[in-house]
Design a protein around this motif. Structure first.
Motif, short mmCIF file in Angstrom:
data_model
loop_
_atom_site.label_atom_id
_atom_site.label_comp_id
_atom_site.label_asym_id
_atom_site.label_seq_id
_atom_site.Cartn_x
_atom_site.Cartn_y
_atom_site.Cartn_z
N THR A 47 -17.48 -31.66 4.41
CA THR A 47 -18.76 -30.99 4.12
C THR A 47 -19.61 -31.76 3.12
OG1 THR A 47 -17.82 -28.80 4.59
CG2 THR A 47 -19.80 -28.87 3.23
N PHE A 48 -19.02 -32.24 2.03
CA PHE A 48 -19.80 -32.91 0.99
C PHE A 48 -20.37 -34.25 1.47
CE2 PHE A 48 -18.89 -31.27 -3.57
CZ PHE A 48 -19.10 -29.98 -3.17
N ALA A 49 -19.61 -34.98 2.27
CA ALA A 49 -20.05 -36.32 2.69
C ALA A 49 -20.95 -36.28 3.91
CB ALA A 49 -18.84 -37.21 2.96
N THR A 50 -20.65 -35.39 4.85
CA THR A 50 -21.30 -35.30 6.16
C THR A 50 -20.90 -36.51 7.02
OG1 THR A 50 -23.40 -36.53 5.94
CG2 THR A 50 -23.32 -34.29 5.03
N SER A 90 -20.42 -44.56 3.35
CA SER A 90 -21.57 -45.45 3.42
C SER A 90 -22.66 -45.04 2.43
CB SER A 90 -22.14 -45.49 4.84
OG SER A 90 -22.52 -44.20 5.26
N GLY A 91 -22.37 -44.04 1.62
CA GLY A 91 -23.28 -43.55 0.59
C GLY A 91 -22.55 -42.50 -0.23
N ALA A 127 -15.04 -45.04 -3.00
CA ALA A 127 -16.23 -44.43 -2.39
C ALA A 127 -17.01 -45.46 -1.58
CB ALA A 127 -17.11 -43.81 -3.47
N ARG A 128 -17.16 -46.65 -2.13
CA ARG A 128 -17.87 -47.72 -1.42
C ARG A 128 -17.12 -48.14 -0.16
NH1 ARG A 128 -19.10 -52.73 -4.83
NH2 ARG A 128 -20.34 -53.21 -2.97
N LYS A 129 -15.80 -48.05 -0.21
CA LYS A 129 -14.97 -48.49 0.91
C LYS A 129 -15.00 -47.51 2.09
CE LYS A 129 -10.05 -49.17 1.98
NZ LYS A 129 -8.68 -49.11 1.40
N MET A 180 -30.14 -37.11 3.92
CA MET A 180 -29.02 -37.61 3.11
C MET A 180 -29.43 -38.83 2.29
SD MET A 180 -26.78 -35.37 3.49
CE MET A 180 -25.55 -36.14 2.43
N LYS A 181 -30.30 -39.66 2.85
CA LYS A 181 -30.79 -40.81 2.09
C LYS A 181 -31.52 -40.37 0.82
CE LYS A 181 -31.37 -43.71 6.22
NZ LYS A 181 -32.35 -44.29 7.17
#
Length: 379
Positions: A172-175, A291-292, A286-288, A249-250
């Motif tokens: 949910t948090f990342a989508t 994608s955001g 998180a970076r791995k 999201m951006k």
């Protein structure tokens, strides 16, 4: 097709009956049949509805899945996934977990003889240590609610496959725009589509996405048998939200990073939890695997509950409210709102203090958001 194109087009071809470009709201409970046993693919809207089907196809595509199922809420989706378990089965969950999920584990499924163990999800080794002979499922949130911790999905997926366990991830948090757990080895993805996917705080919904056909058949049977499905209009609202998910999201991320950078140097703030900050202990993870960094932040305020309450009352753009992921910015007090179902002692042990504030950073102008926070922090 790329993500943004799929969000607008998959499952959403022109209506065959009228040529309508946008999927219609098929506001019907039943469907006329030509003769006994001969219909056009739909019989009763609990079992299937064209508007809901369009949503389910689109969600599956965005998560790189074969099968999608829409539900009446995120917890209805979670409940459907847990329905495949049997008395005596055991779940391992990260201990920083949404309060509603904890309540479902402890107050509903515990009565059926299904138990849960909570571990530090940051360390896959702790998950592996907690496996018992009766363990059937690993349940993850990443990033977590509300402390924004991350779990290495690929590492846990290897453990799950080695031990023949199901891995379910609440995304949910990342989508799916920022993270796709099926691509990292997860078996099941769960969403509260109420949040970022719907994106406008005007609908409640949930979803399950997966690739395994036998597993899909089990959950699909439960979806129809228990009937916790979204209506056609709710399905249409979520589908509409999906169309703008990528651009929203951006902006959520741009604003959240600006807010996090502001808060981390404010003298009244003890700690900021945001995976997009280089100071976050799992910034590289998180970076791995993402994608955001999404638009969720939590932070600890110096002082007491009284100071937190004054801060909340002083906000003018951020609304004090449950939920998250809408275009408007929200502020939440997890200890008394989203995580109130967790006993106080256990809640505080997990790091959910009375002075913890969660922000869902919207897509307003970042300068206005920072000015609002600044004003509330100075009162």
């Amino acid at each position: 097709m790329k993500f943004s194109t799929k969000a607008i087009h998959v499952g959403q071809g022109a209506d065959l009956a009228t040529g309508a470009t946008i999927v219609p709201i098929y506001q019907t409970s039943t469907y006329t049949q030509e003769e006994i046993g001969k219909h056009k693919g739909f019989e009763y809207s609990r079992t299937g509805n064209p508007t809901r089907q369009a949503l389910e196809e689109c969600l599956a595509s965005l998560e790189s899945g074969k099968y999608g199922m829409a539900f009446a809420s995120g917890l209805a989706a979670t409940n459907a996934v847990l329905s495949i378990l049997r008395p005596g089965d055991h779940i391992i969950s990260g201990e920083d977990v949404y309060g509603g999920t904890y309540r479902l584990f402890e107050k509903v499924f515990a009565h059926y003889g299904i138990t849960a163990t909570y571990v530090d999800g940051v360390n896959p080794e702790e998950i592996e240590k907690a496996i018992r002979k009766e363990t059937r499922m690993i349940w993850l949130e990443t990033p977590t609610n509300p402390l924004l911790q991350l779990t290495d999905i690929a590492a846990v997926a290897k453990i799950a496959k080695k031990r023949n366990l199901l891995l379910a991830v609440d995304n949910t948090f990342a989508t799916p725009y920022l993270q796709r757990p099926l691509e990292l080895g997860a078996d099941i993805i769960v969403h509260s589509t109420t949040k970022y996917i719907g994106g406008h705080s005007d609908v409640v919904g949930g979803a399950v996405v997966l690739n395994d056909r036998p597993l899909y058949d089990k959950i699909k049977f439960y979806q129809n048998a228990a009937g916790a499905i979204p209506g056609p209009f709710d399905s249409w609202l979520v589908l509409r939200g999906l169309k703008t998910l990528s651009i929203r999201m951006k902006q959520h991320e741009v604003n959240a990073l600006a807010v996090a950078n502001y808060l981390k140097i404010h003298p009244r703030v003890v700690k900021v939890n945001y995976p997009g900050l280089k100071e976050h202990p799992q910034y590289e993870l998180a970076r791995k695997q993402m994608s955001g960094f999404s638009g969720m932040i939590s932070f600890e305020l110096k002082g007491s509950f009284t100071d937190v309450n004054l801060f909340m009352k002083s906000l003018r753009i951020f609304s004090l409210a449950e939920s998250l992921g809408g275009v408007e910015s929200l502020a939440c007090h997890p200890a008394s709102m989203t995580h109130a179902s967790i006993p106080k002692e256990e809640r505080e042990r997990r790091g959910i203090k009375e002075t913890l504030i969660r922000l869902s950073v919207g897509i307003e102008d970042e300068e206005d958001l920072i000015a609002d926070l600044s004003n509330a922090l100075e009162i």
